[in-house]
Design a protein around this motif. Structure first.
Motif, PDB file in Angstrom:
ATOM      1  N   GLN A  82       0.807  -1.212   0.000  1.00  0.00           N
ATOM      2  CA  GLN A  82       0.000   0.000   0.000  1.00  0.00           C
ATOM      3  C   GLN A  82       0.846   1.270   0.000  1.00  0.00           C
ATOM      4  O   GLN A  82       0.414   2.305  -0.482  1.00  0.00           O
ATOM      5  CB  GLN A  82      -0.948  -0.011   1.204  1.00  0.00           C
ATOM      6  N   ARG A 102      -1.354  -6.093  -5.929  1.00  0.00           N
ATOM      7  CA  ARG A 102      -1.435  -5.077  -4.885  1.00  0.00           C
ATOM      8  C   ARG A 102      -1.847  -5.722  -3.563  1.00  0.00           C
ATOM      9  O   ARG A 102      -2.772  -6.527  -3.513  1.00  0.00           O
ATOM     10  CB  ARG A 102      -2.452  -4.016  -5.266  1.00  0.00           C
ATOM     11  N   THR A 103      -1.134  -5.366  -2.502  1.00  0.00           N
ATOM     12  CA  THR A 103      -1.506  -5.775  -1.161  1.00  0.00           C
ATOM     13  C   THR A 103      -2.767  -5.029  -0.740  1.00  0.00           C
ATOM     14  O   THR A 103      -2.815  -3.800  -0.805  1.00  0.00           O
ATOM     15  CB  THR A 103      -0.366  -5.444  -0.166  1.00  0.00           C
ATOM     16  N   CYS A 104      -3.773  -5.774  -0.312  1.00  0.00           N
ATOM     17  CA  CYS A 104      -5.045  -5.177   0.112  1.00  0.00           C
ATOM     18  C   CYS A 104      -5.332  -5.418   1.598  1.00  0.00           C
ATOM     19  O   CYS A 104      -6.400  -5.041   2.082  1.00  0.00           O
ATOM     20  CB  CYS A 104      -6.199  -5.735  -0.722  1.00  0.00           C
ATOM     21  N   SER A 107      -8.955  -5.466   3.436  1.00  0.00           N
ATOM     22  CA  SER A 107      -9.880  -4.399   3.044  1.00  0.00           C
ATOM     23  C   SER A 107     -10.454  -4.601   1.648  1.00  0.00           C
ATOM     24  O   SER A 107      -9.725  -4.549   0.645  1.00  0.00           O
ATOM     25  CB  SER A 107      -9.144  -3.054   3.113  1.00  0.00           C
ATOM     26  N   LEU A 110      -9.854  -1.258  -0.295  1.00  0.00           N
ATOM     27  CA  LEU A 110      -8.554  -1.175  -0.975  1.00  0.00           C
ATOM     28  C   LEU A 110      -8.536  -2.045  -2.230  1.00  0.00           C
ATOM     29  O   LEU A 110      -7.949  -1.675  -3.251  1.00  0.00           O
ATOM     30  CB  LEU A 110      -7.433  -1.598  -0.027  1.00  0.00           C
ATOM     31  N   ALA A 111      -9.178  -3.197  -2.140  1.00  0.00           N
ATOM     32  CA  ALA A 111      -9.239  -4.094  -3.298  1.00  0.00           C
ATOM     33  C   ALA A 111     -10.031  -3.458  -4.440  1.00  0.00           C
ATOM     34  O   ALA A 111      -9.640  -3.554  -5.609  1.00  0.00           O
ATOM     35  CB  ALA A 111      -9.856  -5.428  -2.888  1.00  0.00           C
ATOM     36  N   GLN A 113     -10.363  -0.277  -5.051  1.00  0.00           N
ATOM     37  CA  GLN A 113      -9.529   0.770  -5.630  1.00  0.00           C
ATOM     38  C   GLN A 113      -8.476   0.162  -6.561  1.00  0.00           C
ATOM     39  O   GLN A 113      -8.258   0.649  -7.674  1.00  0.00           O
ATOM     40  CB  GLN A 113      -8.846   1.573  -4.524  1.00  0.00           C
ATOM     41  N   ALA A 114      -7.824  -0.916  -6.108  1.00  0.00           N
ATOM     42  CA  ALA A 114      -6.804  -1.563  -6.934  1.00  0.00           C
ATOM     43  C   ALA A 114      -7.403  -2.121  -8.223  1.00  0.00           C
ATOM     44  O   ALA A 114      -6.800  -2.008  -9.297  1.00  0.00           O
ATOM     45  CB  ALA A 114      -6.123  -2.683  -6.134  1.00  0.00           C
ATOM     46  N   LEU A 122      -5.329  -9.524  -6.603  1.00  0.00           N
ATOM     47  CA  LEU A 122      -5.555  -8.869  -5.311  1.00  0.00           C
ATOM     48  C   LEU A 122      -5.027  -9.764  -4.205  1.00  0.00           C
ATOM     49  O   LEU A 122      -5.425 -10.930  -4.105  1.00  0.00           O
ATOM     50  CB  LEU A 122      -7.050  -8.619  -5.110  1.00  0.00           C
ATOM     51  N   PHE A 124      -4.583 -10.635  -0.248  1.00  0.00           N
ATOM     52  CA  PHE A 124      -5.155 -10.430   1.086  1.00  0.00           C
ATOM     53  C   PHE A 124      -4.343 -11.207   2.124  1.00  0.00           C
ATOM     54  O   PHE A 124      -3.883 -12.312   1.877  1.00  0.00           O
ATOM     55  CB  PHE A 124      -6.600 -10.931   1.129  1.00  0.00           C
TER      56      PHE A 124
END
Length: 204
Positions: A82, A102-104, A107, A110-111, A113-114, A122, A124
């Motif tokens: 992030q 992307r590290t989420c 959340s 956040l996922a 948005q990515a 994604l 997690f």
């Protein structure tokens, strides 16, 4: 993108290289991530060059952790935490075909948005306590189930995963299982057997 996603540990590089070679020989590894925080930039260049050659031999994508410049230099994929820069910028520089994760954390926001910014998968976690990141936030099976329902992208899980504790994640339909310790912290003689145990689990 489905199956085992190996992330490098801090072994001496020659030992790590041997373990990765055995793992790749033992069956289908989906991705390998280069994450070596304790070596110099010059060593990183040498190690990535060797690992990229190995990965190309087995037609497995190599992903660089947190370093867009290195990913661009070597034509590799990229994994961003992030706090590791703009996903939009990374996609612009690496192109539409590059694998970018992307590290989420835990959340779905956040996922989302990515996903909107063009991510490839994604990630997690942590699902379980992990020696690699002992203070990482935890993610619940409920959140992972929601992620599987909400997103068409591959869902990756990380954090303390072992053959013995990952059956519930297989049942959720999780796509990628990011593993460090359960394979790469073993003695070289045990790596092949452990990879095969994972393959049996992930086929079920």
């Amino acid at each position: 993108m489905r199956g085992l996603y190996l992330i490098t540990n801090d072994d001496a590089f020659d030992v790590l290289y041997q373990k990765l070679h055995v793992a790749l020989q033992s069956g289908p590894i989906s991705l390998i991530q280069y994450r070596r925080k304790k070596v110099t930039p010059v060593q990183q260049l040498e190690e990535i060059e060797r690992l990229l050659s190995l990965c190309q031999q087995y037609q497995v994508p190599l992903i660089i952790n947190d370093n867009l410049a290195l990913a661009q230099q070597f034509g590799c994929g990229l994994h961003l935490g992030q706090g590791d820069g703009s996903l939009i910028q990374a996609r612009k520089q690496l192109g539409p075909q590059a694998i970018i994760g992307r590290t989420c954390h835990n959340s779905l926001e956040l996922a989302s948005q990515a996903a909107a910014e063009g991510v490839s998968y994604l990630a997690f976690g942590a699902v379980f306590p992990s020696a690699t990141k002992p203070n990482a936030q935890r993610v619940s099976l409920v959140t992972l189930q929601q992620a599987k329902a909400q997103f068409e992208l591959p869902i990756c899980v990380i954090g303390g995963l072992t053959v013995e504790n990952s059956q519930p994640l297989v049942e959720l339909g999780i796509d990628l299982f990011a593993v460090v310790g359960d394979i790469l912290n073993l003695e070289i003689a045990h790596v092949a057997q452990r990879c095969k145990a994972w393959q049996v689990l992930l086929r079920n």
